[in-house]
Scaffold this motif. Structure first.
Motif, PDB file in Angstrom:
ATOM      1  N   ASN A 178      13.627 -37.890 -35.642  1.00 36.61           N
ATOM      2  CA  ASN A 178      13.441 -37.413 -34.092  1.00 36.61           C
ATOM      3  C   ASN A 178      13.878 -38.420 -33.248  1.00 36.61           C
ATOM      4  N   ASP A 179      13.738 -39.562 -33.442  1.00 40.15           N
ATOM      5  CA  ASP A 179      14.027 -40.778 -32.767  1.00 40.15           C
ATOM      6  C   ASP A 179      15.471 -41.073 -32.582  1.00 40.15           C
ATOM      7  N   LYS A 180      16.091 -41.123 -34.148  1.00 40.93           N
ATOM      8  CA  LYS A 180      17.561 -41.161 -33.799  1.00 40.93           C
ATOM      9  C   LYS A 180      18.298 -39.968 -33.268  1.00 40.93           C
ATOM     10  N   VAL A 181      17.755 -38.813 -33.255  1.00 36.14           N
ATOM     11  CA  VAL A 181      18.590 -37.821 -32.623  1.00 36.14           C
ATOM     12  C   VAL A 181      18.315 -37.962 -30.990  1.00 36.14           C
ATOM     13  N   ALA A 182      17.354 -38.759 -30.711  1.00 36.52           N
ATOM     14  CA  ALA A 182      17.175 -38.994 -29.051  1.00 36.52           C
ATOM     15  C   ALA A 182      18.278 -39.826 -28.663  1.00 36.52           C
ATOM     16  N   SER A 186      26.159 -37.224 -28.987  1.00 38.72           N
ATOM     17  CA  SER A 186      26.780 -35.948 -28.762  1.00 38.72           C
ATOM     18  C   SER A 186      25.654 -35.397 -28.120  1.00 38.72           C
ATOM     19  N   PRO A 187      25.863 -34.501 -27.031  1.00 42.70           N
ATOM     20  CA  PRO A 187      25.010 -33.796 -26.207  1.00 42.70           C
ATOM     21  C   PRO A 187      24.364 -32.371 -27.031  1.00 42.70           C
ATOM     22  N   GLU A 188      25.210 -32.272 -27.973  1.00 50.03           N
ATOM     23  CA  GLU A 188      24.608 -30.902 -28.754  1.00 50.03           C
ATOM     24  C   GLU A 188      23.450 -31.478 -29.601  1.00 50.03           C
ATOM     25  N   LEU A 192      18.757 -31.441 -29.360  1.00 51.52           N
ATOM     26  CA  LEU A 192      17.555 -31.188 -30.609  1.00 51.52           C
ATOM     27  C   LEU A 192      16.406 -31.931 -30.635  1.00 51.52           C
ATOM     28  N   HIS A 193      16.346 -33.081 -29.748  1.00 51.84           N
ATOM     29  CA  HIS A 193      15.157 -33.954 -29.778  1.00 51.84           C
ATOM     30  C   HIS A 193      13.854 -33.131 -29.144  1.00 51.84           C
ATOM     31  N   LEU A 194      13.033 -33.603 -29.973  1.00 54.20           N
ATOM     32  CA  LEU A 194      11.485 -33.080 -29.484  1.00 54.20           C
ATOM     33  C   LEU A 194      10.533 -33.822 -28.838  1.00 54.20           C
ATOM     34  N   SER A 195       9.932 -33.412 -27.781  1.00 55.12           N
ATOM     35  CA  SER A 195       8.918 -34.201 -27.312  1.00 55.12           C
ATOM     36  C   SER A 195       7.718 -34.559 -28.534  1.00 55.12           C
ATOM     37  N   ALA A 196       6.783 -35.559 -27.970  1.00 58.66           N
ATOM     38  CA  ALA A 196       5.918 -36.064 -28.629  1.00 58.66           C
ATOM     39  C   ALA A 196       4.935 -34.854 -29.303  1.00 58.66           C
ATOM     40  N   ASN A 197       4.547 -33.698 -28.030  1.00 60.10           N
ATOM     41  CA  ASN A 197       3.783 -32.786 -28.545  1.00 60.10           C
ATOM     42  C   ASN A 197       4.451 -31.744 -29.122  1.00 60.10           C
ATOM     43  N   GLN A 198       5.816 -31.453 -29.063  1.00 59.26           N
ATOM     44  CA  GLN A 198       6.450 -30.630 -29.973  1.00 59.26           C
ATOM     45  C   GLN A 198       6.620 -31.144 -31.076  1.00 59.26           C
ATOM     46  N   LEU A 199       6.756 -32.249 -31.759  1.00 59.98           N
ATOM     47  CA  LEU A 199       7.033 -32.880 -32.840  1.00 59.98           C
ATOM     48  C   LEU A 199       5.648 -32.635 -33.355  1.00 59.98           C
ATOM     49  N   ARG A 200       4.520 -32.753 -32.986  1.00 59.35           N
ATOM     50  CA  ARG A 200       3.048 -32.441 -33.315  1.00 59.35           C
ATOM     51  C   ARG A 200       2.829 -31.005 -33.709  1.00 59.35           C
ATOM     52  N   LYS A 201       3.418 -30.325 -32.855  1.00 60.27           N
ATOM     53  CA  LYS A 201       3.313 -28.775 -33.143  1.00 60.27           C
ATOM     54  C   LYS A 201       4.106 -28.427 -34.451  1.00 60.27           C
ATOM     55  N   VAL A 202       5.341 -28.913 -34.714  1.00 65.56           N
ATOM     56  CA  VAL A 202       6.246 -28.785 -35.619  1.00 65.56           C
ATOM     57  C   VAL A 202       5.488 -29.202 -36.886  1.00 65.56           C
ATOM     58  N   ALA A 203       4.902 -30.116 -36.994  1.00 65.63           N
ATOM     59  CA  ALA A 203       4.119 -30.588 -38.138  1.00 65.63           C
ATOM     60  C   ALA A 203       2.998 -29.731 -38.636  1.00 65.63           C
ATOM     61  N   VAL A 204       2.206 -29.343 -37.436  1.00 65.27           N
ATOM     62  CA  VAL A 204       1.093 -28.517 -37.611  1.00 65.27           C
ATOM     63  C   VAL A 204       1.693 -26.937 -38.211  1.00 65.27           C
ATOM     64  N   MET A 232      16.276 -37.111 -46.973  1.00 69.50           N
ATOM     65  CA  MET A 232      17.431 -36.543 -45.998  1.00 69.50           C
ATOM     66  C   MET A 232      17.950 -37.543 -45.280  1.00 69.50           C
ATOM     67  N   ASN A 233      19.211 -37.246 -44.737  1.00 68.64           N
ATOM     68  CA  ASN A 233      19.757 -38.107 -43.876  1.00 68.64           C
ATOM     69  C   ASN A 233      19.861 -37.337 -42.362  1.00 68.64           C
ATOM     70  N   LEU A 234      20.561 -37.955 -41.350  1.00 64.82           N
ATOM     71  CA  LEU A 234      20.568 -37.370 -39.811  1.00 64.82           C
ATOM     72  C   LEU A 234      21.222 -36.121 -39.958  1.00 64.82           C
ATOM     73  N   LEU A 235      22.284 -36.012 -40.603  1.00 68.33           N
ATOM     74  CA  LEU A 235      23.165 -34.796 -40.756  1.00 68.33           C
ATOM     75  C   LEU A 235      22.219 -33.639 -41.306  1.00 68.33           C
ATOM     76  N   ASP A 236      21.401 -33.875 -42.356  1.00 65.02           N
ATOM     77  CA  ASP A 236      20.524 -32.967 -42.845  1.00 65.02           C
ATOM     78  C   ASP A 236      19.454 -32.406 -42.012  1.00 65.02           C
ATOM     79  N   TRP A 237      18.840 -33.383 -41.121  1.00 66.61           N
ATOM     80  CA  TRP A 237      17.773 -33.048 -40.408  1.00 66.61           C
ATOM     81  C   TRP A 237      18.520 -32.171 -39.122  1.00 66.61           C
ATOM     82  N   VAL A 238      19.503 -32.391 -38.557  1.00 65.90           N
ATOM     83  CA  VAL A 238      20.291 -31.701 -37.824  1.00 65.90           C
ATOM     84  C   VAL A 238      20.424 -30.296 -38.193  1.00 65.90           C
TER      85      VAL A 238
END
Length: 657
Positions: A178-182, A186-188, A192-204, A232-238
């Motif tokens: 998530n830090d690398k995406v920020a 590329s704007p696209e 895909l960057h998530l806020s701290a709260n959104q990242l916690r929500k995804v994990a939960v 994973m690498n960054l491309l797989d995460w995207v």
């Protein structure tokens, strides 16, 4: 005021003081409409002859209707429901008036009358007010804060501490991506960057999903997920984030391109190899594929049986007996009898048997109901299917593939047909043929059947009423198939002729359960490759479906349209790929054994060493018998005698001393 046929009490003949502005739903006074209706009813009662009172006739559905005793016994008999309509989309026909404008006949005239003049304001008031626009200055709804804690479930798959550990590990593995995406350029990707709260929500939510759906193997699933995140690498995460967002939006998943099949042969050699896969005639006959036309005697017997049956058929869906009128019944224009058809369109799903436990009932794939339950789908009419090739010949004769000099050599043809129900059974609606192995489209047309259409069978054929009835006529000057704008031909005869332009008796014709496709175009072909025969099922008489074979051998998902039906081009191409997969596996084994392919065919290996020399004949183990020549004397008997130190075979003589 809502007009009613009867006023109340002694005020029924007194006009309402409020008049047309009365807002009472049931006013005790009489209104103009009610007075007129009452006057007409009184006048009619004076002039009409006296009739006996009516009785109520009980109906099958529990309702009732009035029946006059003067109607006679014929009024007590209800006529069976018949199907006379058409499935064509209804269009309002227009006719031109004197002033040049168009109008729709039999349409009700529209009169400009205010709603308040007919109904009270309470009846014309909208049910609910229109939605109000949100104020620009209204405060935005704050995002709910999600703590990094497991959510409570009715039954936990693991202790709280273990679940908390898993959530923290998921969050820890996701944070670097998530830090690398920020920081992406590329704007696209940056979106895909998530806020701290959104990242916690995804994990939960991911931990909660694993706990609900994989209760017995909860820890194993999450451990595999952690291992995947670690690799994973960054491309797989995207890619993973984009697929998750698409699922949340409800977008259909993108089709994964099928894996390429390398047979190790050239296209010409693949066509030559089909001679090894073509089924012999005895196998084709066992799969109900017609190999020679029926005689006139056989057809006459079938014709007599059909006349005796008076076109009574069994519904292909609900197994109800009903009658069909191919040329419409004269008295009422009926096409079929029997009323509506309630059925299940899905197949049977047999439950897995567990030792020591009672087996679960067999269910249906369409609605998951038990076999024998009332149907989940209703159609306007019953339909039927003809499987006997003799009866099919009465509708449209079978022909053998004629010689064709224009058919291209070293080319096979994959084809697939889509069928719908008519008054002649299951008829051709779409024919698609592609060259193999290039998959170049050869023919792709819609077809007008010979009988009246009862049901286009869209769930399986993929042909919709709008597509079928609005199709443009086929243009011989522009025969190139257009999948998004299919043209229609006038009859199955025309469609068959288009197909035969690309086929000769020696041309391999490929298909899946090809007897259905050959029967619907009434063709007898000698060179056939059928994937049902190439991939037999483990248990007879069951067959492997094309969808199952594509997923098993090609890892390809086909026929995903649901109620939108199948695509005959997709099915024909998938059939060709299954044949190439079979060639790849067979040729790999034969090539290792030394087989070769030439223009004449596929040949086994020649022996590497020279043949052994011809051996001399073995002498006989029995002696040659003595034969006495004619006129000669009998041979003298010989015996062995001892001569000094040896054995002599001389005739006996006197011994000299």
């Amino acid at each position: 005021m809502w007009p009613s046929t009867t006023a109340f009490g002694s005020f029924e003949n007194i006009a309402c003081p409020a008049g047309a502005s009365c807002e009472l739903p049931y006013c005790i006074f009489a209104h103009e409409a009610a007075v007129v209706q009452s006057t007409n009813a009184v006048a009619a009662s004076k002039t009409a002859p006296l009739e006996p009172a009516t009785k109520r006739l009980k109906l099958d559905d529990g309702g009732s209707r009035p029946v006059s005793l003067s109607d006679g016994a014929s009024s007590l008999i209800t006529k069976p429901q018949v199907f006379t309509g058409s499935i064509a989309p209804k269009k309002a026909s227009t006719e031109r008036t004197e002033n040049g404008s168009t109008s729709t006949p039999h349409a009700p005239k529209v009169v400009n009358v205010k709603a308040g003049d007919i109904l009270p304001r309470t009846a014309t008031k909208p049910v609910s007010p229109p939605p109000k626009k949100a104020d620009a200055g209204a405060p935005l709804k704050l995002e709910e804060e999600v703590p990094l804690n497991p959510r409570k479930l009715p039954k936990d798959p693991a202790p709280y501490a273990r679940r908390l550990t898993m959530i923290k590990l998921l969050h820890e593995y996701m944070s670097p991506f998530n830090d690398k995406v920020a920081k992406a350029v590329s704007p696209e990707v940056k979106a895909l960057h998530l806020s701290a709260n959104q990242l916690r929500k995804v994990a939960v939510e991911e931990e909660e999903k694993a706990a609900k759906e994989n209760f017995p193997v909860y820890e194993n699933v999450l451990k595999q997920r952690l291992a995947t995140l670690k690799k994973m690498n960054l491309l797989d995460w995207v890619k993973d984030r984009r697929s998750t967002i698409a699922k949340e939006k409800g977008d259909p998943p993108k089709k994964v391109p099928p894996k390429k099949i390398d047979t190790g042969l050239t296209p010409n050699q693949e066509v030559i190899y089909l001679s090894e896969l073509a089924a012999p005639h005895d196998i084709l006959s066992k799969h109900d594929i017609l190999m020679k036309p029926h005689t006139e005697t056989e057809l006459e017997k079938s014709r007599s049986a059909q006349v005796s049956a008076d076109f009574w058929e069994e519904c292909d869906r609900c197994k109800t007996r009903f009658q069909v009128f191919p040329d419409r019944r004269e008295e009422d224009g009926a096409l079929t009898t029997g009323g509506t058809c309630q059925h299940h369109w899905g197949r049977r799903v047999f439950a897995k048997k567990t030792k020591g436990e009672a087996p679960d009932p067999t269910r249906l794939s369409c609605c998951n109901d038990v076999v024998g339950s009332p149907g989940c789908t209703t159609h306007d009419t019953h339909v039927f299917k003809i499987s006997d090739t003799r009866r099919l010949s009465l509708v449209m004769p079978f022909i053998e593939t004629p010689e064709n000099d224009k058919a291209k050599p070293h080319t096979a043809v994959c084809f697939d047909c889509e069928m719908g129900y008519t008054t002649y059974g299951l008829e051709l609606l779409r024919l698609t043929a592609v060259a193999w192995p290039s998959y170049r489209p050869l023919v792709d047309v819609l077809v007008r059947p010979l009988g009246q259409v009862l049901d286009l069978n869209t769930r399986f054929s993929g042909v919709t009423p709008e597509q079928f009835f609005n199709a443009k006529p086929y243009d011989p000057q522009n025969p190139r198939p257009m999948r998004k704008d299919l043209r229609i031909v006038d009859s199955p005869y025309v469609a068959r002729d288009l197909f035969l332009e690309h086929v000769a008796p020696t041309t391999p014709v490929c298909g899946h359960a090809i007897e259905n496709d050959l029967n619907v175009i009434r063709l007898i072909h000698p060179t056939i490759v059928d994937t049902v025969i190439l991939y037999p099922a483990n248990r007879l008489p069951f067959r492997n479906g094309l969808k199952k074979l594509a997923k098993l051998h090609l890892d390809l998902d086909i026929q995903q349209g649901g109620a939108a039906g199948h695509d005959s081009y997709e099915d024909a191409k998938t059939t060709g790929e299954l044949i190439r997969f079979k060639i790849a596996s067979d040729w790999k084994r034969k090539k290792e054994d030394g087989w070769t392919i030439t223009d004449e065919g596929v040949f086994p290996p020649m022996p590497s060493s020279t043949p052994p020399p011809v051996a001399s004949p073995v002498p006989s183990m029995t002696g040659i018998p003595n034969v006495v020549p004619e006129g000669g004397s009998k041979a003298q008997k010989r015996k062995f005698v001892l001569v000094d130190e040896g054995v002599s075979d001389e005739p006996p003589t006197k011994r000299q001393h």
